[in-house]
Design a protein around this motif. Structure first.
Motif, PDB file in Angstrom:
ATOM      1  N   THR A  14       0.934  -1.127   0.107  1.00  0.00           N
ATOM      2  CA  THR A  14      -0.034  -0.028   0.013  1.00  0.00           C
ATOM      3  C   THR A  14       0.854   1.279   0.013  1.00  0.00           C
ATOM      4  O   THR A  14       0.290   2.298  -0.068  1.00  0.00           O
ATOM      5  CB  THR A  14      -0.900   0.162   1.262  1.00  0.00           C
ATOM      6  OG1 THR A  14      -0.262  -0.164   2.415  1.00  0.00           O
ATOM      7  CG2 THR A  14      -2.016  -1.102   1.152  1.00  0.00           C
ATOM      8  N   GLN A  15       2.154   1.112   0.376  1.00  0.00           N
ATOM      9  CA  GLN A  15       2.949   2.173   0.210  1.00  0.00           C
ATOM     10  C   GLN A  15       4.626   1.844  -0.424  1.00  0.00           C
ATOM     11  O   GLN A  15       4.995   0.988  -0.075  1.00  0.00           O
ATOM     12  CB  GLN A  15       3.237   2.880   1.620  1.00  0.00           C
ATOM     13  CG  GLN A  15       3.868   4.277   2.020  1.00  0.00           C
ATOM     14  CD  GLN A  15       3.609   4.709   3.149  1.00  0.00           C
ATOM     15  OE1 GLN A  15       3.039   4.171   4.168  1.00  0.00           O
ATOM     16  NE2 GLN A  15       4.501   5.574   3.536  1.00  0.00           N
ATOM     17  N   THR A  43       5.582   7.810  -3.014  1.00  0.00           N
ATOM     18  CA  THR A  43       6.216   9.130  -2.762  1.00  0.00           C
ATOM     19  C   THR A  43       7.358   8.946  -3.607  1.00  0.00           C
ATOM     20  O   THR A  43       8.221   8.112  -3.539  1.00  0.00           O
ATOM     21  CB  THR A  43       6.618   8.989  -1.236  1.00  0.00           C
ATOM     22  OG1 THR A  43       5.472   8.940  -0.481  1.00  0.00           O
ATOM     23  CG2 THR A  43       7.341  10.262  -0.807  1.00  0.00           C
ATOM     24  N   LEU A  44       7.847  10.247  -4.172  1.00  0.00           N
ATOM     25  CA  LEU A  44       9.041  10.415  -5.097  1.00  0.00           C
ATOM     26  C   LEU A  44      10.031  11.178  -4.142  1.00  0.00           C
ATOM     27  O   LEU A  44       9.484  12.025  -3.670  1.00  0.00           O
ATOM     28  CB  LEU A  44       8.464  11.020  -6.331  1.00  0.00           C
ATOM     29  CG  LEU A  44       7.411  10.686  -7.208  1.00  0.00           C
ATOM     30  CD1 LEU A  44       7.315  11.459  -8.370  1.00  0.00           C
ATOM     31  CD2 LEU A  44       7.728   9.359  -7.485  1.00  0.00           C
ATOM     32  N   LYS A  45      11.146  10.375  -4.302  1.00  0.00           N
ATOM     33  CA  LYS A  45      12.188  10.928  -3.389  1.00  0.00           C
ATOM     34  C   LYS A  45      13.602  10.995  -4.308  1.00  0.00           C
ATOM     35  O   LYS A  45      13.842  10.346  -5.108  1.00  0.00           O
ATOM     36  CB  LYS A  45      12.474  10.257  -2.199  1.00  0.00           C
ATOM     37  CG  LYS A  45      11.380  10.258  -1.160  1.00  0.00           C
ATOM     38  CD  LYS A  45      11.875   9.480   0.128  1.00  0.00           C
ATOM     39  CE  LYS A  45      10.826   9.505   1.266  1.00  0.00           C
ATOM     40  NZ  LYS A  45      10.707  10.866   1.765  1.00  0.00           N
ATOM     41  N   TYR A  46      14.163  12.422  -4.314  1.00  0.00           N
ATOM     42  CA  TYR A  46      15.442  12.746  -4.931  1.00  0.00           C
ATOM     43  C   TYR A  46      16.521  12.016  -4.366  1.00  0.00           C
ATOM     44  O   TYR A  46      16.470  11.744  -2.983  1.00  0.00           O
ATOM     45  CB  TYR A  46      15.909  14.192  -5.017  1.00  0.00           C
ATOM     46  CG  TYR A  46      14.887  14.877  -6.196  1.00  0.00           C
ATOM     47  CD1 TYR A  46      15.217  14.326  -7.484  1.00  0.00           C
ATOM     48  CD2 TYR A  46      14.073  15.826  -5.868  1.00  0.00           C
ATOM     49  CE1 TYR A  46      14.533  14.951  -8.488  1.00  0.00           C
ATOM     50  CE2 TYR A  46      13.435  16.719  -6.929  1.00  0.00           C
ATOM     51  CZ  TYR A  46      13.675  15.938  -8.131  1.00  0.00           C
ATOM     52  OH  TYR A  46      13.090  16.764  -9.219  1.00  0.00           O
ATOM     53  N   ILE A  47      17.502  11.503  -5.138  1.00  0.00           N
ATOM     54  CA  ILE A  47      18.785  10.754  -4.587  1.00  0.00           C
ATOM     55  C   ILE A  47      19.696  11.961  -4.457  1.00  0.00           C
ATOM     56  O   ILE A  47      20.124  12.479  -5.472  1.00  0.00           O
ATOM     57  CB  ILE A  47      19.078   9.801  -5.334  1.00  0.00           C
ATOM     58  CG1 ILE A  47      18.393   8.526  -5.430  1.00  0.00           C
ATOM     59  CG2 ILE A  47      20.672   9.098  -4.961  1.00  0.00           C
ATOM     60  CD1 ILE A  47      18.643   7.389  -6.643  1.00  0.00           C
ATOM     61  N   PRO A  48      20.092  12.327  -3.149  1.00  0.00           N
ATOM     62  CA  PRO A  48      20.950  13.529  -3.003  1.00  0.00           C
ATOM     63  C   PRO A  48      22.466  13.114  -3.278  1.00  0.00           C
ATOM     64  O   PRO A  48      22.788  11.854  -3.555  1.00  0.00           O
ATOM     65  CB  PRO A  48      21.128  13.931  -1.775  1.00  0.00           C
ATOM     66  CG  PRO A  48      20.822  12.402  -1.006  1.00  0.00           C
ATOM     67  CD  PRO A  48      19.883  11.668  -1.814  1.00  0.00           C
ATOM     68  N   LYS A  49      23.084  14.184  -3.706  1.00  0.00           N
ATOM     69  CA  LYS A  49      24.719  13.748  -4.424  1.00  0.00           C
ATOM     70  C   LYS A  49      25.445  13.286  -3.143  1.00  0.00           C
ATOM     71  O   LYS A  49      26.571  12.523  -3.362  1.00  0.00           O
ATOM     72  CB  LYS A  49      25.471  15.280  -4.645  1.00  0.00           C
ATOM     73  CG  LYS A  49      24.494  16.014  -5.993  1.00  0.00           C
ATOM     74  CD  LYS A  49      25.220  17.114  -6.437  1.00  0.00           C
ATOM     75  CE  LYS A  49      24.449  17.543  -7.608  1.00  0.00           C
ATOM     76  NZ  LYS A  49      25.143  19.007  -8.040  1.00  0.00           N
TER      77      LYS A  49
END
Length: 229
Positions: A14-15, A43-49
């Protein structure tokens, strides 16, 4: 994204968090909300540098932050169009306030939690007060710009072919051309949230790109399809 949704529904998930260095601009809040209403919260999350910094990884300093979204309102009058920036949604979280409150000494620190910039203060008696510095979504915007005919300028690169000759090839992407902008300065920190009226030379379908750069220096873009009669 549809494939992820189908896989989650098949396995009764569900998530799910989707990590990426960038995401296609068609992933609007409305689309994500539709999937949520069907039973899967994505949920969309950016991968940080920071993931490439071994020391940051070892210290647990790598933070994955949610993708921001922007909303606009278009007003077409004949062959002219104006764009209004109506909302900017972010859930950036870079600090754990509960952990900070326990570890910090007397003093103050500015943190970011769930899209809010908060000033945390702790006095000598250990009493903590929190003040929200971002009163409105406008406070997140540092700069925004518009390309009224985004697909008019193809991104061309030069490469060498097997014969050693240089040839030009289209990457499949387009170049953003800043045709209108509003930004903050020290003398004038106020932003305009409605663009000038841009006049198209002929009728047709156009794609408009709106680009927002927030106070953290992170840009968020949206493509709008407009039909000029």
């Amino acid at each position: 994204m549809v494939e992820i949704f189908e896989e989650c529904r098949k396995n009764l998930y569900t998530q799910v968090d989707v990590l990426g260095f960038e995401f296609e601009m068609g992933l609007t809040p409305q689309f994500i909300q539709e999937l949520k209403e069907k039973g899967v919260s994505i949920t969309l999350k950016y991968i940080p540098k920071d993931v490439f910094d071994k020391r940051a990884v070892e210290k647990g300093q790598v933070k994955f932050f949610d993708v921001a979204y922007l909303n606009t309102k278009e007003k077409i009058n004949g062959k002219s169009i104006t764009i209004e920036l109506t909302d900017f949604v972010t859930h950036y979280t870079q600090d754990d306030i509960e952990e900070l409150q326990q570890s910090m000494r007397a003093g103050s620190k500015v943190v970011i939690e769930d899209g809010q910039i908060i000033k945390v203060e702790k006095d000598k008696n250990g009493i903590i007060t929190k003040t929200i510095l971002t009163k409105d979504w406008h406070d997140w915007i540092d700069y925004w710009a518009i390309d009224f005919n985004y697909e008019d300028k193809k991104e061309i690169i030069k490469i060498k072919n097997e014969s050693g000759e240089t040839e030009e090839r289209w990457t499949g992407n387009y170049l953003f051309e800043n045709e209108w902008q509003s930004f903050r300065t020290k003398k004038n920190p106020t932003l305009e949230f409605t663009s000038i009226a841009y006049e198209y030379k002929k009728a047709g379908k156009y794609k408009v790109m709106v680009k927002v750069v927030d106070i953290l220096g992170i840009d968020t873009s949206k493509i709008i399809e407009v039909h000029i009669k």
